[in-house]
Design a protein around this motif. Structure first.
Motif, PDB file in Angstrom:
ATOM      1  N   ALA A  22       0.827  -1.204   0.000  1.00 45.46           N
ATOM      2  CA  ALA A  22       0.000   0.000   0.000  1.00 45.46           C
ATOM      3  C   ALA A  22       0.865   1.259   0.000  1.00 45.46           C
ATOM      4  CB  ALA A  22      -0.929  -0.013   1.214  1.00 45.46           C
ATOM      5  N   LEU A  23       1.916   1.274   0.809  1.00 43.01           N
ATOM      6  CA  LEU A  23       2.797   2.439   0.853  1.00 43.01           C
ATOM      7  C   LEU A  23       3.495   2.663  -0.484  1.00 43.01           C
ATOM      8  CD1 LEU A  23       4.397   2.133   4.414  1.00 43.01           C
ATOM      9  CD2 LEU A  23       3.075   4.067   3.547  1.00 43.01           C
ATOM     10  N   LEU A  24       4.001   1.586  -1.072  1.00 40.36           N
ATOM     11  CA  LEU A  24       4.655   1.721  -2.369  1.00 40.36           C
ATOM     12  C   LEU A  24       3.657   2.181  -3.430  1.00 40.36           C
ATOM     13  CD1 LEU A  24       6.974  -1.430  -2.442  1.00 40.36           C
ATOM     14  CD2 LEU A  24       7.672   0.960  -2.291  1.00 40.36           C
ATOM     15  N   THR A  25       2.444   1.646  -3.389  1.00 44.04           N
ATOM     16  CA  THR A  25       1.420   2.058  -4.353  1.00 44.04           C
ATOM     17  C   THR A  25       1.102   3.530  -4.206  1.00 44.04           C
ATOM     18  OG1 THR A  25       0.445  -0.159  -4.402  1.00 44.04           O
ATOM     19  CG2 THR A  25      -0.948   1.666  -5.119  1.00 44.04           C
ATOM     20  N   PHE A  26       0.973   4.010  -2.965  1.00 40.78           N
ATOM     21  CA  PHE A  26       0.679   5.432  -2.758  1.00 40.78           C
ATOM     22  C   PHE A  26       1.797   6.296  -3.315  1.00 40.78           C
ATOM     23  CE2 PHE A  26       0.510   9.438  -0.495  1.00 40.78           C
ATOM     24  CZ  PHE A  26      -0.844   9.728  -0.491  1.00 40.78           C
ATOM     25  N   ILE A  27       3.048   5.886  -3.084  1.00 33.24           N
ATOM     26  CA  ILE A  27       4.177   6.672  -3.606  1.00 33.24           C
ATOM     27  C   ILE A  27       4.149   6.685  -5.129  1.00 33.24           C
ATOM     28  CG2 ILE A  27       6.700   6.764  -3.784  1.00 33.24           C
ATOM     29  CD1 ILE A  27       6.810   5.583  -0.948  1.00 33.24           C
ATOM     30  N   PHE A  28       3.933   5.526  -5.740  1.00 37.56           N
ATOM     31  CA  PHE A  28       3.918   5.454  -7.202  1.00 37.56           C
ATOM     32  C   PHE A  28       2.788   6.295  -7.791  1.00 37.56           C
ATOM     33  CE2 PHE A  28       5.811   0.928  -6.821  1.00 37.56           C
ATOM     34  CZ  PHE A  28       7.066   1.478  -6.599  1.00 37.56           C
ATOM     35  N   THR A  29       1.594   6.190  -7.215  1.00 37.87           N
ATOM     36  CA  THR A  29       0.448   6.905  -7.780  1.00 37.87           C
ATOM     37  C   THR A  29       0.469   8.386  -7.422  1.00 37.87           C
ATOM     38  OG1 THR A  29      -0.875   6.147  -5.883  1.00 37.87           O
ATOM     39  CG2 THR A  29      -1.046   4.891  -7.914  1.00 37.87           C
ATOM     40  N   PHE A  30       1.151   8.752  -6.347  1.00 41.46           N
ATOM     41  CA  PHE A  30       1.344  10.178  -6.056  1.00 41.46           C
ATOM     42  C   PHE A  30       2.217  10.810  -7.135  1.00 41.46           C
ATOM     43  CE2 PHE A  30       3.275  13.869  -4.037  1.00 41.46           C
ATOM     44  CZ  PHE A  30       2.196  14.444  -3.389  1.00 41.46           C
ATOM     45  N   MET A  31       3.145  10.013  -7.684  1.00 42.83           N
ATOM     46  CA  MET A  31       4.061  10.519  -8.714  1.00 42.83           C
ATOM     47  C   MET A  31       3.544  10.216 -10.123  1.00 42.83           C
ATOM     48  SD  MET A  31       6.995  11.363  -6.848  1.00 42.83           S
ATOM     49  CE  MET A  31       8.215  11.310  -8.110  1.00 42.83           C
ATOM     50  N   THR A  32       2.284   9.880 -10.260  1.00 42.61           N
ATOM     51  CA  THR A  32       1.757   9.426 -11.545  1.00 42.61           C
ATOM     52  C   THR A  32       1.844  10.525 -12.600  1.00 42.61           C
ATOM     53  OG1 THR A  32      -0.140   8.383 -12.608  1.00 42.61           O
ATOM     54  CG2 THR A  32      -0.612  10.123 -11.021  1.00 42.61           C
ATOM     55  N   PHE A  33       2.074  10.099 -13.842  1.00 38.64           N
ATOM     56  CA  PHE A  33       2.163  11.071 -14.939  1.00 38.64           C
ATOM     57  C   PHE A  33       1.481  10.601 -16.226  1.00 38.64           C
ATOM     58  CE2 PHE A  33       4.720  12.394 -18.705  1.00 38.64           C
ATOM     59  CZ  PHE A  33       4.209  13.678 -18.811  1.00 38.64           C
ATOM     60  N   ALA A  87      -2.833  10.971 -20.228  1.00 41.53           N
ATOM     61  CA  ALA A  87      -3.504  10.367 -21.381  1.00 41.53           C
ATOM     62  C   ALA A  87      -5.002  10.200 -21.161  1.00 41.53           C
ATOM     63  CB  ALA A  87      -2.874   9.013 -21.704  1.00 41.53           C
ATOM     64  N   LEU A  88      -5.417   9.831 -19.935  1.00 45.85           N
ATOM     65  CA  LEU A  88      -6.826   9.530 -19.683  1.00 45.85           C
ATOM     66  C   LEU A  88      -7.598  10.703 -19.084  1.00 45.85           C
ATOM     67  CD1 LEU A  88      -6.527   5.914 -18.210  1.00 45.85           C
ATOM     68  CD2 LEU A  88      -7.209   6.582 -20.528  1.00 45.85           C
ATOM     69  N   GLY A  89      -6.910  11.620 -18.409  1.00 39.34           N
ATOM     70  CA  GLY A  89      -7.602  12.726 -17.760  1.00 39.34           C
ATOM     71  C   GLY A  89      -7.180  14.097 -18.227  1.00 39.34           C
ATOM     72  N   GLY A  90      -5.936  14.223 -18.708  1.00 33.38           N
ATOM     73  CA  GLY A  90      -5.444  15.515 -19.157  1.00 33.38           C
ATOM     74  C   GLY A  90      -5.322  16.504 -18.014  1.00 33.38           C
ATOM     75  N   LEU A  91      -5.305  17.774 -18.344  1.00 28.51           N
ATOM     76  CA  LEU A  91      -5.170  18.815 -17.325  1.00 28.51           C
ATOM     77  C   LEU A  91      -6.408  18.915 -16.440  1.00 28.51           C
ATOM     78  CD1 LEU A  91      -3.387  21.681 -19.307  1.00 28.51           C
ATOM     79  CD2 LEU A  91      -2.399  20.042 -17.699  1.00 28.51           C
ATOM     80  N   GLN A  92      -7.520  18.335 -16.890  1.00 25.98           N
ATOM     81  CA  GLN A  92      -8.732  18.329 -16.062  1.00 25.98           C
ATOM     82  C   GLN A  92      -8.494  17.586 -14.753  1.00 25.98           C
ATOM     83  OE1 GLN A  92     -12.008  16.298 -17.913  1.00 25.98           O
ATOM     84  NE2 GLN A  92     -13.314  16.390 -16.088  1.00 25.98           N
ATOM     85  N   LEU A  93      -7.664  16.541 -14.776  1.00 25.22           N
ATOM     86  CA  LEU A  93      -7.330  15.764 -13.585  1.00 25.22           C
ATOM     87  C   LEU A  93      -5.838  15.882 -13.265  1.00 25.22           C
ATOM     88  CD1 LEU A  93      -9.364  12.488 -14.265  1.00 25.22           C
ATOM     89  CD2 LEU A  93     -10.005  14.406 -12.801  1.00 25.22           C
ATOM     90  N   ALA A  94      -5.280  17.053 -13.495  1.00 25.79           N
ATOM     91  CA  ALA A  94      -3.833  17.233 -13.378  1.00 25.79           C
ATOM     92  C   ALA A  94      -3.342  16.905 -11.972  1.00 25.79           C
ATOM     93  CB  ALA A  94      -3.443  18.652 -13.742  1.00 25.79           C
ATOM     94  N   VAL A 120       0.430  16.713  -9.601  1.00 27.04           N
ATOM     95  CA  VAL A 120       1.630  17.541  -9.523  1.00 27.04           C
ATOM     96  C   VAL A 120       2.567  17.222 -10.683  1.00 27.04           C
ATOM     97  CG1 VAL A 120       3.657  18.094  -8.128  1.00 27.04           C
ATOM     98  CG2 VAL A 120       1.446  17.758  -7.015  1.00 27.04           C
ATOM     99  N   GLU A 121       2.721  15.932 -10.979  1.00 28.29           N
ATOM    100  CA  GLU A 121       3.630  15.521 -12.047  1.00 28.29           C
ATOM    101  C   GLU A 121       3.169  16.055 -13.393  1.00 28.29           C
ATOM    102  OE1 GLU A 121       6.989  12.601 -12.663  1.00 28.29           O
ATOM    103  OE2 GLU A 121       6.241  13.931 -11.126  1.00 28.29           O
ATOM    104  N   VAL A 122       1.875  15.994 -13.670  1.00 25.72           N
ATOM    105  CA  VAL A 122       1.346  16.500 -14.936  1.00 25.72           C
ATOM    106  C   VAL A 122       1.546  18.005 -15.027  1.00 25.72           C
ATOM    107  CG1 VAL A 122      -0.759  16.826 -16.295  1.00 25.72           C
ATOM    108  CG2 VAL A 122      -0.324  14.635 -15.180  1.00 25.72           C
ATOM    109  N   TRP A 123       1.354  18.686 -13.896  1.00 28.87           N
ATOM    110  CA  TRP A 123       1.507  20.147 -13.917  1.00 28.87           C
ATOM    111  C   TRP A 123       2.973  20.542 -14.093  1.00 28.87           C
ATOM    112  CZ3 TRP A 123      -2.311  23.167 -14.971  1.00 28.87           C
ATOM    113  CH2 TRP A 123      -2.176  24.547 -14.819  1.00 28.87           C
ATOM    114  N   ILE A 124       3.902  19.765 -13.537  1.00 28.34           N
ATOM    115  CA  ILE A 124       5.327  20.019 -13.776  1.00 28.34           C
ATOM    116  C   ILE A 124       5.619  19.919 -15.271  1.00 28.34           C
ATOM    117  CG2 ILE A 124       7.644  19.057 -13.448  1.00 28.34           C
ATOM    118  CD1 ILE A 124       6.796  18.257 -10.625  1.00 28.34           C
ATOM    119  N   TYR A 125       5.067  18.902 -15.895  1.00 29.57           N
ATOM    120  CA  TYR A 125       5.243  18.729 -17.341  1.00 29.57           C
ATOM    121  C   TYR A 125       4.670  19.915 -18.105  1.00 29.57           C
ATOM    122  CZ  TYR A 125       4.455  16.723 -22.002  1.00 29.57           C
ATOM    123  OH  TYR A 125       4.414  16.499 -23.356  1.00 29.57           O
ATOM    124  N   ASP A 126       3.504  20.389 -17.692  1.00 27.44           N
ATOM    125  CA  ASP A 126       2.891  21.533 -18.360  1.00 27.44           C
ATOM    126  C   ASP A 126       3.734  22.794 -18.182  1.00 27.44           C
ATOM    127  OD1 ASP A 126       0.353  22.839 -19.586  1.00 27.44           O
ATOM    128  OD2 ASP A 126       0.735  24.021 -17.772  1.00 27.44           O
TER     129      ASP A 126
END
Length: 631
Positions: free
Chosen positions: A276-287, A292-299, A301-307
């Motif tokens: 669970a801890l590893l999953t939370f870390i991975f999904t917190f850093m999701t990009f 691809a599935l949500g775009g900036l609508q579901l941005a 932190v990682e997606v916003w860094i990219y933007d």
């Protein structure tokens, strides 16, 4: 005495010196690799957050921390940290706005009997970008655990044809590039996807699954990646449970449910919480999945860094990356502290016996087996469905069945140098880089495990810093590689330090993969009885010899598991590979998929299918070769 007479003794002394200092030498080599390929690229990007017009500053952090867009309601706290009374008043006002209503006749459609209902109305909370990222990570973690535990239960307690192969393939999602997972989910859950086709056959739909609730699809996609991780960790723990302890509890009068709750669950909890801890870390850093599935609508932190990087706002992107890394490192440190308090999963003297999953025809199906088959349908829909849709999509187009996509790949291969991206070099490079990554990442991971375990509590900080690849943004790491290594760094004396090509790719893959080796080996290494090593030392073995002859063979199952993860990560790595792959001879299967996808989706899906087949076969081979070490 002639010099030749002294040669054997000199060789003996050199061999003895190497044996006593081998660990130190390998540790220094590992440190150099980490500094050059991890800390330097990350530092190049992070430095942007602390500089403004060439002068040191913390103004970027102040701007981000006090912006409600990023931190929601916490921005007020960061803006006035000493105004405790004001913040407590705001909290009290929020609590006071919460209303609870009780209805004794709540209407339920299709039900005539009035049902009591308690309603809780809460005012909205400004989560901000970081709050939403944590929120979706928490939901993704819950979904991953909920879907991973039943799979672990089946694999650990039932015997059926293909069980070992299925267990080997639980690591397969780790190898899929995010863009391919997104394509697979669109192919499965889109308006013209496989699921709507099946529903249409019975007169239902089509339904806008993705458009109606993109967050739910993102969470399911995260579970597709991480539920197998939870299952794999939990299976290892479940198979380490000593069946005699359960039998003892039953003989003392405990029911089957009570024995499971009091004996088995406490032994499974560390593995479940670790997953669970590893999953939370991975999904917190999701990009890639969110983009691809949500775009900036579901941005996130990682997606916003990219933007921000796309908008050339490097200072704000670097500031967000530093804050994200601090939070991720904090979570990693908490995970490591929890892990260090647990014991490793040693081979059980009496492992649990396995039942036949499919009973005889004379045996009635129990509710438990019916529930397992029901879960199997869910697993088929969520895990097999997207991958199967990819495979089907590679053989179909708008007019039906076709081999045109594979003919396109074959044409590319036969035409040779006239095309820049060919299938066979991509497959060959992926496998070669994967094997080379094993040769680098496995020793690195084992060395870090040995150093941190021997250092005790002092090694926890070192271990946390060594886990930086899990905490650093993939986007930041890629940009850092580009700015720091691909473009080159000027050195005194007119020298220029530059790393590109196959060597850089292998080292970058090894840096991304070695934490998984460390995380599989460290718990086992920390649970070994020190008396065994001390006995070997008392008999004259050096520290290095004792490690090679006593410790490493006892943690071989962890090394095999870590090697499988390392190979998977290398074959599926995209961010660093696409940056470091110079020319036309160092691209891999994920890079080929991306190149084809930019032109024609059909050949890209066909290339993705080849990626699935090649890597699935590779994982089965790795598990078979190392099967004698598995629990």
């Amino acid at each position: 005495m002639s010099p030749l007479d002294r040669l054997p003794s000199d060789r003996g002394r050199a061999s003895e010196w190497l044996e006593h200092h081998a660990l130190v030498a390998v540790t220094l080599g590992t440190a150099v690799v980490l500094v050059v390929m991890l800390y330097l690229p990350a530092g190049v990007v992070f430095s942007e957050a602390f500089v403004d017009d060439g002068l040191p500053t913390l103004g970027h952090f102040t701007d981000v921390l006090t912006d409600p867009f990023y931190f929601g309601i916490l921005a007020d706290v960061f803006a006035e940290p000493l105004a405790i009374g004001t913040h407590l008043g705001s909290l009290a006002a929020w609590v006071g706005a919460v209303s609870i209503s009780l209805s004794v006749g709540y209407p339920i459609p299709g039900l005539d009997v009035p049902v009591p209902w308690i309603g809780i109305d809460t005012p909205g909370v400004r989560k901000g970008l970081f709050g939403f990222t944590a929120y979706q990570a928490a939901l993704s973690t819950i979904a991953s655990v909920a879907l991973g535990l039943p799979a672990a239960y089946v694999l650990a307690n039932y015997e059926f044809y293909g069980r070992q192969t299925l267990r080997s393939l639980t690591i397969l999602p780790f190898v899929l590039p995010g863009i391919m997972v997104a394509v697979g989910f669109y192919a499965m859950f889109g308006r013209t996807g496989t699921l709507n086709s099946l529903l249409g056959a019975v007169g239902l739909g089509p339904f806008a699954f993705i458009e109606a609730n993109p967050l739910a699809i993102v969470i399911l996609a995260h579970a597709f990646y991480n539920a197998p991780l939870v299952a794999r960790l939990t299976v290892t723990a479940w198979e380490a449970v000593d069946a005699r302890t359960v039998e003892t509890a039953r003989s003392l009068g405990a029911s089957e449910r009570r024995a499971f709750r009091d004996v088995v669950v406490p032994q499974l909890a560390p593995a479940v919480l670790t997953g669970a801890l590893l999953t939370f870390i991975f999904t917190f850093m999701t990009f890639p999945i969110v983009l691809a599935l949500g775009g900036l609508q579901l941005a996130t932190v990682e997606v916003w860094i990219y933007d921000r990087i796309q908008q050339l706002d490097y200072a704000e992107a670097a500031t967000l990356a530093v804050l994200e890394t601090i939070l991720s490192l904090g979570l990693t440190y908490a995970y490591l502290r929890y892990e260090s308090a647990q014991t490793g999963f040693a081979r059980a003297p009496s492992p649990p016996s396995k039942e036949r999953l499919i009973p005889d025809l004379r045996t009635a199906l129990s509710l438990r087996r019916l529930a397992i088959f029901g879960y199997g349908l869910v697993a088929l829909l969520l895990f097999v469905g997207p991958m199967a849709s990819l495979v089907v999509g590679s053989f179909t187009d708008g007019s039906g069945f076709t081999l045109r996509n594979y003919a396109f790949l074959l044409e590319r291969q036969l035409e040779g140098a006239s095309f820049q991206t060919q299938p066979w070099p991509a497959v060959r490079n992926s496998l070669l880089f994967g094997v080379a990554t094993l040769l680098v990442a496995v020793p690195m991971g084992v060395v870090i495990s040995v150093v941190t375990v021997r250092a005790g509590r002092r090694g926890r900080i070192v271990d946390t810093l060594a886990m930086l690849p899990l905490a650093v943004s993939g986007v930041v790491f890629g940009i850092g590689l580009l700015q720091g290594l691909v473009f080159g760094i000027s050195l005194p004396g007119g020298w220029r330090f530059q790393v590109t090509g196959a060597v850089a790719i292998v080292v970058a893959h090894a840096v991304a993969a070695y934490p998984f080796v460390t995380r599989n080996v460290s718990p086992l290494l920390g649970s070994l009885d020190p008396a065994m090593v001390e006995s070997a030392r008392a008999l004259g073995a050096s520290r290095t010899r004792a490690m090679l002859d006593i410790e490493l063979p006892l943690v071989a199952n962890g090394i095999v598991a870590g090697a499988a993860f390392a190979f998977a990560i290398s074959v599926g790595e995209f961010s660093s590979t696409v940056i470091l792959a110079s020319g036309s001879e160092s691209y891999t299967m994920p890079v080929a998929v991306e190149r084809y996808l930019g032109r024609r989706s059909g050949p890209a899906i066909a290339m993705g299918t080849l990626l699935l087949i090649v890597t699935a076969a590779s994982f089965v081979v790795i598990d078979r070769v190392g099967g004698r070490y598995e629990l």
